[in-house]
Design an enzyme around this catalytic site. Structure first.
Site, PDB file in Angstrom:
ATOM      1  CE  LYS A  43      -1.685   1.529   4.033  1.00 25.82           C
ATOM      2  NZ  LYS A  43      -1.406   2.925   4.361  1.00 25.82           N
ATOM      3  CG  ASN A  44       2.259   2.598   3.542  1.00 21.65           C
ATOM      4  OD1 ASN A  44       1.104   2.928   3.255  1.00 21.65           O
ATOM      5  ND2 ASN A  44       2.627   2.318   4.766  1.00 21.65           N
TER       6      ASN A  44
ATOM      7  NE  ARG B 127      -0.194  11.394   7.388  1.00 17.51           N
ATOM      8  CZ  ARG B 127       0.056  12.677   7.691  1.00 17.51           C
ATOM      9  NH1 ARG B 127      -0.882  13.387   8.261  1.00 17.51           N
ATOM     10  NH2 ARG B 127       1.201  13.225   7.396  1.00 17.51           N
TER      11      ARG B 127
ATOM     12  CB  CYS C  12      -3.741  10.501  12.189  1.00 13.99           C
ATOM     13  SG  CYS C  12      -3.518   8.797  11.746  1.00 13.99           S
TER      14      CYS C  12
ATOM     15  NE  ARG D 187       0.539  10.058  10.288  1.00 17.70           N
ATOM     16  CZ  ARG D 187       0.119   9.057   9.509  1.00 17.70           C
ATOM     17  NH1 ARG D 187      -1.100   8.611   9.637  1.00 17.70           N
ATOM     18  NH2 ARG D 187       0.911   8.566   8.572  1.00 17.70           N
TER      19      ARG D 187
ATOM     20  CG  ASP E 127       3.136   1.250   9.475  1.00 19.70           C
ATOM     21  OD1 ASP E 127       3.402   1.480   8.291  1.00 19.70           O
ATOM     22  OD2 ASP E 127       2.849   2.143  10.306  1.00 19.70           O
TER      23      ASP E 127
ATOM     24  CB  VAL F  25       8.076   6.140  14.249  1.00 18.12           C
ATOM     25  CG1 VAL F  25       7.586   6.882  13.015  1.00 18.12           C
ATOM     26  CG2 VAL F  25       9.405   5.454  13.956  1.00 18.12           C
TER      27      VAL F  25
ATOM     28  NE  ARG G  95      -7.481   4.702   5.601  1.00 17.40           N
ATOM     29  CZ  ARG G  95      -6.596   5.481   6.233  1.00 17.40           C
ATOM     30  NH1 ARG G  95      -6.762   5.773   7.495  1.00 17.40           N
ATOM     31  NH2 ARG G  95      -5.551   5.971   5.596  1.00 17.40           N
TER      32      ARG G  95
HETATM   33  C1  EPZ Z   1       4.259   6.769   6.376  1.00 16.18           C
HETATM   34  O1  EPZ Z   1       3.504   7.810   6.965  1.00 16.18           O
HETATM   35  C2  EPZ Z   1       3.320   5.583   6.262  1.00 16.18           C
HETATM   36  N1  EPZ Z   1       2.181   5.929   5.415  1.00 16.18           N
HETATM   37  C3  EPZ Z   1       2.820   5.180   7.651  1.00 16.18           C
HETATM   38  O2  EPZ Z   1       2.021   4.017   7.508  1.00 16.18           O
HETATM   39  C4  EPZ Z   1       4.029   4.848   8.512  1.00 16.18           C
HETATM   40  O3  EPZ Z   1       3.595   4.547   9.832  1.00 16.18           O
HETATM   41  C5  EPZ Z   1       4.993   6.041   8.543  1.00 16.18           C
HETATM   42  O4  EPZ Z   1       5.361   6.401   7.211  1.00 16.18           O
HETATM   43  C6  EPZ Z   1       6.261   5.710   9.319  1.00 16.18           C
HETATM   44  O5  EPZ Z   1       6.913   4.641   8.725  1.00 16.18           O
HETATM   45  C7  EPZ Z   1       2.357   5.946   4.078  1.00 16.18           C
HETATM   46  O6  EPZ Z   1       3.429   5.697   3.581  1.00 16.18           O
HETATM   47  C8  EPZ Z   1       1.148   6.260   3.268  1.00 16.18           C
HETATM   48  P1  EPZ Z   1       6.426  10.031   8.431  1.00 16.18           P
HETATM   49  P2  EPZ Z   1       4.119   9.306   7.000  1.00 16.18           P
HETATM   50  O7  EPZ Z   1       6.317  11.302   7.698  1.00 16.18           O
HETATM   51  O8  EPZ Z   1       4.969   9.524   5.821  1.00 16.18           O
HETATM   52  C9  EPZ Z   1       7.045  13.131  11.929  1.00 16.18           C
HETATM   53  C10 EPZ Z   1       0.117   2.676   7.768  1.00 16.18           C
HETATM   54  O9  EPZ Z   1      -0.369   2.140   8.776  1.00 16.18           O
HETATM   55  N2  EPZ Z   1       6.935  14.132  10.858  1.00 16.18           N
HETATM   56  O10 EPZ Z   1       7.519   9.092   8.080  1.00 16.18           O
HETATM   57  O11 EPZ Z   1       2.998  10.236   7.243  1.00 16.18           O
HETATM   58  C11 EPZ Z   1       5.751  12.379  12.155  1.00 16.18           C
HETATM   59  O12 EPZ Z   1       4.918  13.069  13.060  1.00 16.18           O
HETATM   60  C12 EPZ Z   1       0.617   4.094   7.845  1.00 16.18           C
HETATM   61  O13 EPZ Z   1       0.261   2.114   6.663  1.00 16.18           O
HETATM   62  C13 EPZ Z   1       7.194  15.465  11.163  1.00 16.18           C
HETATM   63  O14 EPZ Z   1       7.497  15.799  12.302  1.00 16.18           O
HETATM   64  O15 EPZ Z   1       5.037   9.237   8.282  1.00 16.18           O
HETATM   65  C14 EPZ Z   1       6.221  11.061  12.722  1.00 16.18           C
HETATM   66  O16 EPZ Z   1       6.460  11.183  14.104  1.00 16.18           O
HETATM   67  C15 EPZ Z   1       0.366   4.725   9.206  1.00 16.18           C
HETATM   68  N3  EPZ Z   1       7.094  16.391  10.165  1.00 16.18           N
HETATM   69  C16 EPZ Z   1       7.556  10.821  12.005  1.00 16.18           C
HETATM   70  O17 EPZ Z   1       7.969  12.112  11.522  1.00 16.18           O
HETATM   71  C17 EPZ Z   1       6.757  16.052   8.887  1.00 16.18           C
HETATM   72  O18 EPZ Z   1       6.706  16.945   8.012  1.00 16.18           O
HETATM   73  C18 EPZ Z   1       7.461   9.860  10.839  1.00 16.18           C
HETATM   74  O19 EPZ Z   1       6.432  10.323  10.000  1.00 16.18           O
HETATM   75  C19 EPZ Z   1       6.496  14.692   8.602  1.00 16.18           C
HETATM   76  C20 EPZ Z   1       6.603  13.755   9.595  1.00 16.18           C
END
Ligand code: EPZ
Length: 472
Positions: free
Chosen positions: A22-23, A93, A117, A122, A308, A330, A400
């Protein structure tokens, strides 16, 4: 609305096959906004999130068709639209992944800020930081990101945040940088396999990205990207979920269509917990016939244990022979599944970014509520192992991110029914409708006779009686 009814206690045996990631599919679908011609994607799972993103892409001037054989065909027919509507983006998102390709190819974008979320805060500040570094003018108004860039120029960008790298942030900045004049470097880039898959897809279209899978990317800008055919990588999170299913039910399960190198940390944890995991090429065979050993688990950016997967491992450790600690570095708030696991008899509590799990011998079936995608997977795994029947409500969360998961599990011995969420569909074993059923049955002979008061007992006597009642 549907719910799942699960009868637990069946060891899973046989072979299940993992679908496309998916991701990886979502950012790759978004990147087709930047392609000239028709893109054909194989291995895109049939998920609610995929259909939501397909609607977003259609609203941005694309056709998105599912071919008879399951491949997805995507073509830009009108590159003028630039507005990604809140009504669609709020449902998922990951729709924010259209920001980078739109800015790269159309030089303007108006994308709703992604909604809240259940797994924690996020923000997208790092996404916007990277796009601004490439020369985009960005403002946030009325819940929307307004971005435009007459010219995109290569830059040296640091994309690290307080919780490590950002997966979709790296996808967005990379998808814009491929069109920037000159050279861009992205340090603290995400190394997740899904980001690598996107980068390989962009390179196949004519982009020039080096360093994929490492924290330092180097990108030479190009003028155009030509549409290609691409196969999405297998979903390592679904694979991990299925491996835990084999272990938690103390069965013997073969999980096919995996990339073992994407699962090193997960397999290491399962083995540490006492599961046997044998690897044969793109297949993994997991078996377990005793209670798990307690282990400490820390979710980290790749190649660490995926955030995840921490809920699924928590479900397994709920029946470990001792105390485990699960930490999520994370998403420190990603513990909505704990209260629901407690309803099934788990002995768990949250301490900040940690879940403390005191293993119990058995879980018992109960009615529980899904709160997010991976929490619902954890509850399903716990229900597969629990005594008796469980009901999981709000399984739209599960739909989802998992493509027909209950069908895959039923093929290897699970007993899961998808029914309409209605009282008449609640299993009789979970009907506690009358008083006497609600109170555990105690033999009347065990109940001391009620004291016979001639008059209302004095306060001191009441206190004495309470003590007696409490301590027998
Ligand atoms: C991706 O989300 C995945 N979703 C998530 O999977 C996954 O949990 C996550 O990466 C971490 O591996 C998709 O790929 C669609 P991040 P993403 O930006 O990109 C902080 C699932 O269950 N952060 O890597 O949104 C954030 O708050 C989903 O399949 C900032 O601070 O996650 C988090 O603590 C859930 N500023 C950390 O970084 C930003 O601009 C990692 O977030 C962006 C993120």
């Amino acid at each position: 609305m549907d719910m799942l009814v699960i009868r637990g206690g069946q060891p899973l045996r046989g072979t299940v096959t993992v679908g496309g990631a998916k991701n990886a599919a979502l950012p790759i679908m978004a990147a087709t906004l930047a392609a000239t011609g028709t893109t054909v994607l194989h291995g895109v799972p049939e998920l609610v999130d995929v259909s939501t993103l397909s609607q977003v892409l259609r609203s941005l001037g694309m056709t998105v068709e599912r071919r008879a054989g399951g491949a997805l065909e995507l073509t830009v027919t009108d590159d003028q639209p630039c507005f990604a509507d809140y009504e669609l983006v709020r449902r998922m998102r990951a729709s924010v992944c259209v920001l980078g390709p739109m800015l790269g190819r159309r030089r303007r974008a108006c994308v709703s800020l992604p909604g809240g979320c259940n797994i924690g805060h996020r923000p997208i500040d790092l996404h916007l930081k990277g796009l601004r570094a490439l020369g985009a003018e960005i403002r946030i108004e009325r819940g929307y990101v307004f971005a435009r860039a007459d010219v995109l120029r290569g830059a040296d960008i640091y994309l690290g945040g307080s919780f490590g790298s950002t997966v979709t942030g790296t996808c967005n900045v990379m998808s814009a940088a491929v069109f920037a004049e000159g050279t861009t470097t992205i340090s603290a880039a995400a190394c997740e396999p899904e980001v690598v898959d996107l980068g390989n897809f962009l390179n196949a279209m004519g982009a020039k990205i080096e360093g994929l899978g490492t924290p330092l990317l180097k990108i030479e800008g190009v003028q155009e990207l030509s549409a290609v055919e691409h196969e999405v990588i297998p979903d390592r999170i679904e694979a991990a979920t299925l491996l835990v299913a084999g272990a938690i039910t103390r069965g013997e399960l073969e999980v096919a269509n995996i990339r073992p190198e994407h699962l090193s940390a997960v397999i290491d944890s399962l083995r540490a917990a006492g599961a046997t995991v044998e690897l044969h090429g793109t297949r993994a065979r997991v078996s377990m016939n005793t209670a798990p050993r307690p282990i400490d688990v820390t979710a980290l950016p790749y190649p660490g244990i995926p955030t995840d997967v921490q809920a699924q491992l928590t479900a397994l450790l709920a029946m470990a022979d001792g105390i485990s600690v699960v930490t999520d570095k994370v998403f420190p708030d990603r513990f909505m599944h704990l209260p629901e696991l407690m309803r099934m008899g788990a002995n768990v509590r949250r301490e900040g970014a940690c879940g403390i799990i005191s293993g119990v011998a058995r879980l018992s079936g109960a009615c529980v509520m899904a709160s997010d995608l991976r929490a619902s997977a954890a509850l399903l795994l716990a229900a597969l192992a629990a005594d008796g029947e469980s009901v999981i409500r709000r399984i739209y969360h599960l739909d989802r991110g998992y493509d027909r998961l209950e069908q895959k599990l039923n093929l290897v011995g699970a007993n899961i029914r998808r029914v309409t969420d209605a009282p008449e569909n609640l299993p009789a074993s979970l009907h506690l409708s009358t008083e006497e059923e609600a109170v555990p049955t105690v033999e009347t002979s065990d109940v001391p006779p009620a004291p016979k008061f001639l008059s209302h007992p004095s306060a001191s006597r009441q206190h004495e009686l309470k003590d007696t009642a409490r301590h027998g």
